[in-house]
Scaffold this motif. Sequence first.
Motif, PDB file in Angstrom:
ATOM      1  N   UNK A 248       0.643  -1.077   0.376  1.00 57.13           N
ATOM      2  CA  UNK A 248       0.019  -0.151   0.017  1.00 57.13           C
ATOM      3  C   UNK A 248       1.022   1.736  -0.293  1.00 57.13           C
ATOM      4  N   UNK A 249       0.139   2.303  -0.121  1.00 54.59           N
ATOM      5  CA  UNK A 249       1.105   3.961  -0.328  1.00 54.59           C
ATOM      6  C   UNK A 249       2.376   3.743   1.185  1.00 54.59           C
ATOM      7  N   UNK A 250       1.485   2.937   2.570  1.00 53.53           N
ATOM      8  CA  UNK A 250       2.452   3.356   3.724  1.00 53.53           C
ATOM      9  C   UNK A 250       3.563   2.386   3.935  1.00 53.53           C
ATOM     10  N   UNK A 251       3.223   0.869   3.175  1.00 50.15           N
ATOM     11  CA  UNK A 251       4.418  -0.053   3.355  1.00 50.15           C
ATOM     12  C   UNK A 251       5.444   0.271   1.938  1.00 50.15           C
ATOM     13  N   UNK A 252       6.791   0.736   2.203  1.00 51.34           N
ATOM     14  CA  UNK A 252       7.560   0.148   0.825  1.00 51.34           C
ATOM     15  C   UNK A 252       8.324  -0.671   1.320  1.00 51.34           C
ATOM     16  N   UNK A 253       7.634  -1.456   0.529  1.00 53.84           N
ATOM     17  CA  UNK A 253       8.657  -2.831   0.976  1.00 53.84           C
ATOM     18  C   UNK A 253       9.644  -3.684  -0.184  1.00 53.84           C
ATOM     19  N   UNK A 254      10.427  -3.639  -0.229  1.00 52.32           N
ATOM     20  CA  UNK A 254      11.823  -3.751  -1.292  1.00 52.32           C
ATOM     21  C   UNK A 254      11.646  -4.705  -2.259  1.00 52.32           C
ATOM     22  N   UNK A 255      12.240  -5.208  -2.985  1.00 54.10           N
ATOM     23  CA  UNK A 255      12.380  -6.523  -3.516  1.00 54.10           C
ATOM     24  C   UNK A 255      13.575  -7.018  -3.252  1.00 54.10           C
ATOM     25  N   UNK A 256      14.020  -7.285  -1.919  1.00 52.04           N
ATOM     26  CA  UNK A 256      14.687  -8.101  -1.301  1.00 52.04           C
ATOM     27  C   UNK A 256      13.797  -8.447  -0.309  1.00 52.04           C
ATOM     28  N   UNK A 257      13.089  -7.754   0.470  1.00 49.00           N
ATOM     29  CA  UNK A 257      12.197  -7.365   1.432  1.00 49.00           C
ATOM     30  C   UNK A 257      11.032  -9.244   0.693  1.00 49.00           C
ATOM     31  N   UNK A 258      10.941  -9.028  -0.242  1.00 49.08           N
ATOM     32  CA  UNK A 258       9.666  -9.220  -0.859  1.00 49.08           C
ATOM     33  C   UNK A 258      10.508 -10.820  -1.254  1.00 49.08           C
ATOM     34  N   UNK A 259      11.789 -11.331  -1.678  1.00 51.38           N
ATOM     35  CA  UNK A 259      12.608 -12.188  -2.227  1.00 51.38           C
ATOM     36  C   UNK A 259      12.206 -12.350  -0.717  1.00 51.38           C
ATOM     37  N   UNK A 260      13.070 -11.727   0.611  1.00 53.09           N
ATOM     38  CA  UNK A 260      13.268 -12.534   1.576  1.00 53.09           C
ATOM     39  C   UNK A 260      11.404 -13.636   1.968  1.00 53.09           C
ATOM     40  N   UNK A 261      10.462 -12.570   2.277  1.00 54.87           N
ATOM     41  CA  UNK A 261       9.392 -13.809   2.637  1.00 54.87           C
ATOM     42  C   UNK A 261       9.118 -14.552   1.555  1.00 54.87           C
ATOM     43  N   UNK A 262       9.102 -14.694   0.255  1.00 57.32           N
ATOM     44  CA  UNK A 262       9.304 -15.862  -0.711  1.00 57.32           C
ATOM     45  C   UNK A 262       9.798 -16.915  -0.308  1.00 57.32           C
ATOM     46  N   UNK A 263      11.513 -16.821   0.197  1.00 63.28           N
ATOM     47  CA  UNK A 263      12.112 -17.471   0.535  1.00 63.28           C
ATOM     48  C   UNK A 263      12.286 -18.237   1.940  1.00 63.28           C
ATOM     49  N   UNK A 264      11.403 -17.744   2.665  1.00 65.57           N
ATOM     50  CA  UNK A 264      11.867 -17.773   4.433  1.00 65.57           C
ATOM     51  C   UNK A 264      10.475 -18.493   4.197  1.00 65.57           C
ATOM     52  N   UNK A 265       9.683 -18.379   3.292  1.00 64.64           N
ATOM     53  CA  UNK A 265       7.991 -18.996   3.459  1.00 64.64           C
ATOM     54  C   UNK A 265       7.949 -20.530   2.716  1.00 64.64           C
ATOM     55  N   UNK A 266       9.291 -20.745   1.906  1.00 67.24           N
ATOM     56  CA  UNK A 266       9.339 -21.699   0.975  1.00 67.24           C
ATOM     57  C   UNK A 266      10.322 -22.730   2.541  1.00 67.24           C
ATOM     58  N   UNK A 267      11.215 -21.967   3.353  1.00 64.55           N
ATOM     59  CA  UNK A 267      12.125 -22.966   3.993  1.00 64.55           C
ATOM     60  C   UNK A 267      10.791 -22.934   5.211  1.00 64.55           C
ATOM     61  N   UNK A 268       9.560 -22.349   5.909  1.00 63.62           N
ATOM     62  CA  UNK A 268       8.836 -23.047   6.898  1.00 63.62           C
ATOM     63  C   UNK A 268       7.641 -23.863   6.751  1.00 63.62           C
ATOM     64  N   UNK A 269       7.157 -24.245   5.102  1.00 63.94           N
ATOM     65  CA  UNK A 269       6.024 -24.999   4.135  1.00 63.94           C
ATOM     66  C   UNK A 269       6.718 -25.864   3.105  1.00 63.94           C
TER      67      UNK A 269
END
Length: 310
Positions: A248-269
């Motif tokens: 959203x306009x107030x959530x400035x998520x970087x590509x690195x953080x997006x990658x970390x979210x997906x990579x860690x989702x793969x790690x835990x599930x």
Amino acid sequence: MQYLYSFAWQKDEFEISRLEMRTFFNFDVEDNVLISEQKIEPSRSPFMRERLDIWAQGTTFEQLVDFAKQIQLGDKSFKIHALNNSKDAILPKLTRTVRNDMMKKIGYAINAEPDLDNPDVLIGLVLYKDVYYLGELVHGEAVWLHHMQKPEMYSTALSTRDARAIVNIAAPFPQGLKVIDPCCGIGTVLVEAMSMGIPIEGRDINKRVVWGSRINLRHFGFEPRVEVGPIEEASEGYDVAIIDMPYNLFTHITEDLQQSIITNARRIAKRVIIVTIEAMDDKITRANLTITDQAILKKGTFERQVLICE
């Protein structure tokens, strides 16, 4: 036993309704009727109208009348409902006169007491693709409607209807599964999962929205299992993770953080459902995940991708 299901959806919901359909039945259909040996509670899906537990079928109506003579309901009362009408929308649409005549003939053939107000058994009658079907009818309840007004709201949260479909896509057969929503926001997915009896844990990096999700869960009578913290701190051992990628306009998520979210989702599930407004294919590949199915979730001109990744 076979089951006949009827569905209803809005134009923008066609893709997501078919993705949910495929996860339940391993195939989808273009029209609003599906027949399967898989038994699903219709109240689980925001798109299912009803389920007919088929007792008998025939190419002529007289075959159903003959079968109706053998129905044993004991002390239970019954009511007949014909589904070829405007509300149930199963084609061909039959006139009220024709439907009433059919219901009357079936009702007279059944050796039990009819009750039009509070029957013990609701019996469905339908003509579909030149075949007549008779069986017990189970109507779906729009449970998700009761969750629309939450004490805590968030402008970019999924709608309760969409969240319910996504939970079904993530865990169509949830028995024994361990599910997590590690970017849970104000808990829309958590509420829908728990309302279907699906154990789910949540977490979010934002303390304010975790507080809001706990309030929402308690408001609907569910005990919150929600922690504050990033997905990077989540432990392993989940069968499926549901990721509504933060934006959203107030959530400035970087590509690195997006990658970390997906990579860690793969790690835990073992399996990951990703909901995103932008392409994530490269990041998904780098996380050693493969997109096995997908759909577009629309709301006017706004679109999200729903991706099943394994």
